[in-house]
Design an enzyme around this catalytic site. Structure first.
Site, short mmCIF file in Angstrom:
data_model
loop_
_atom_site.label_atom_id
_atom_site.label_comp_id
_atom_site.label_asym_id
_atom_site.label_seq_id
_atom_site.Cartn_x
_atom_site.Cartn_y
_atom_site.Cartn_z
N LYS A 1 0.84 -1.20 0.00
CA LYS A 1 0.00 0.00 0.00
C LYS A 1 0.87 1.25 0.00
O LYS A 1 0.57 2.23 -0.68
CB LYS A 1 -0.94 -0.02 1.22
CG LYS A 1 -2.04 -1.05 1.08
CD LYS A 1 -2.75 -1.38 2.37
CE LYS A 1 -3.72 -2.55 2.17
NZ LYS A 1 -4.28 -3.09 3.40
N GLN B 1 -4.22 -1.89 9.82
CA GLN B 1 -4.21 -3.21 9.19
C GLN B 1 -4.80 -4.27 10.13
O GLN B 1 -4.39 -4.38 11.29
CB GLN B 1 -2.76 -3.58 8.80
CG GLN B 1 -2.63 -4.88 8.04
CD GLN B 1 -3.27 -4.84 6.65
OE1 GLN B 1 -3.15 -3.87 5.91
NE2 GLN B 1 -3.98 -5.90 6.29
N ASP C 1 -11.12 2.82 4.84
CA ASP C 1 -11.60 1.44 4.72
C ASP C 1 -13.13 1.41 4.62
O ASP C 1 -13.70 0.44 4.15
CB ASP C 1 -11.20 0.64 5.98
CG ASP C 1 -9.92 -0.16 5.79
OD1 ASP C 1 -9.61 -0.52 4.64
OD2 ASP C 1 -9.26 -0.45 6.80
#
Ligand code: NAD
Length: 291
Positions: A52, A96, A119
């Site tokens: 990422k 994460q 997210d």
């Protein structure tokens, strides 16, 4: 001929089409920024996070990274999130998953500024999505929608079966496909581990999305001729990446199908960049064109 949907190519298209917006924002003094947070010793998680960061670098998005020791108290992770919420250079925050066992991940998500929740997991953003006004679509479901759009698959009026009801993939995707929108308007059946006769459901579908985390759960005998198959699953079997769809038999009957790897995976990463740029635009008040 079955079309094999090239997720790498579509993801590349999405990334390229974000360049203009990133340039506009940066020129106006607001370079988009994404922060990743890792509280895990899991090697796969560390790899995802570094991919990422690399994606950001390639597009000129600033990246920030914080590692929290797995043995640290939960407060240390909460404090990290608070600091990132307060940092004006950070537009998107991604913690994460999974985090250390002693930390409640849902509580971490609740502490993220909803305007930086790239997210799309914060309860406020989930609520907005369900009400038909999404701020950030979760990356994997949004990636699936983009794949369908690029493949020219009409969702309006289609019977779509989503296999798997997780908060990350199945449930938001079912909501997105069902809502009143150009890339929605489908009639959605959401299947899960308690569904009886899964094959009867998938057989009547025009679109099947498999997101159950069960290797090769859906095979060709469960599908009808001409179906579009999107395989979200990513399972390691004897060191190999295997989807939730038995690819060879499904390909025999499908009009279009995503491979694993090279299908949904690259799209998830691309849509994170999309959400980061969107967050930067929303936070700065600078209008940009998004694909
Ligand atoms: P999860 O374990 O949180 O949820 C799985 C869901 O599948 C559950 O709702 C469960 O009810 C359902 N399910 C399990 N067994 C079933 C069965 N036999 N029949 C019908 N439904 C069943 O998983 P998740 O986080 O949603 O991930 C699903 C899969 O997608 C995994 O393989 C994961 O690795 C993969 N994934 C891939 C990406 C990507 O970017 N490619 C992103 C997220 C998840």
């Amino acid at each position: 001929m079955t079309e094999v949907i090239d997720g790498n190519a579509v993801a590349e298209d999405v990334r390229e089409s974000l360049r203009g917006a990133i340039e506009t924002l940066t020129d106006a003094g607001h370079q988009p920024g994404l922060a990743t947070v890792l509280m895990s010793e899991d090697r796969a998680s560390a790899t995802y996070v570094s991919m990422k960061q690399r994606d950001c670098e390639e597009l000129g998005i600033q990246s920030f990274h914080v590692e929290v020791d797995v043995d640290a108290p939960a407060n240390e992770l909460y404090d990290t999130v608070s600091d990132l919420n307060a940092n004006d250079e950070v537009d998107g925050i991604l913690v994460q998953h999974p985090v250390a066992d002693h930390v409640d991940y849902e509580e971490v998500v609740r502490r993220i500024d909803p305007g930086k929740d790239v997210d799309g997991f914060h309860p406020e953003n989930v609520g907005r999505l369900v009400r038909g006004d999404p701020r950030f679509r979760p990356c994997t479901p949004h990636g699936v929608q983009k794949l369908l759009e690029h493949t020219g698959v009409e969702t309006e009026g289609a019977d779509a079966v989503v296999v798997g009801r997780s908060n990350i993939v199945g449930t938001p995707l079912a909501n997105l496909l069902a809502r009143k929108a150009d890339d929605g308007n489908a009639t959605v059946t959401l299947c899960h581990s308690r569904t009886e006769d899964l094959a009867a459901k998938t057989k009547q579908a025009d679109i099947v999305v498999a997101a159950a985390g069960v290797p090769e759960l859906v095979d060709g005998s469960m599908l009808s001729e001409g179906v579009t198959v999107v395989d979200v699953g990513y399972n390691r079997v004897d060191g190999e990446a295997v989807g939730d769809v038995e690819y060879e038999s499904a390909k025999e009957v499908a009009s279009a199908i995503t491979p694993v790897p090279g299908g949904v995976g690259p799209m998830t990463r691309a849509m994170l960049l999309y959400n980061t740029v969107k967050a930067a635009s929303q936070r700065s008040g600078i209008d940009v064109d998004l694909p």
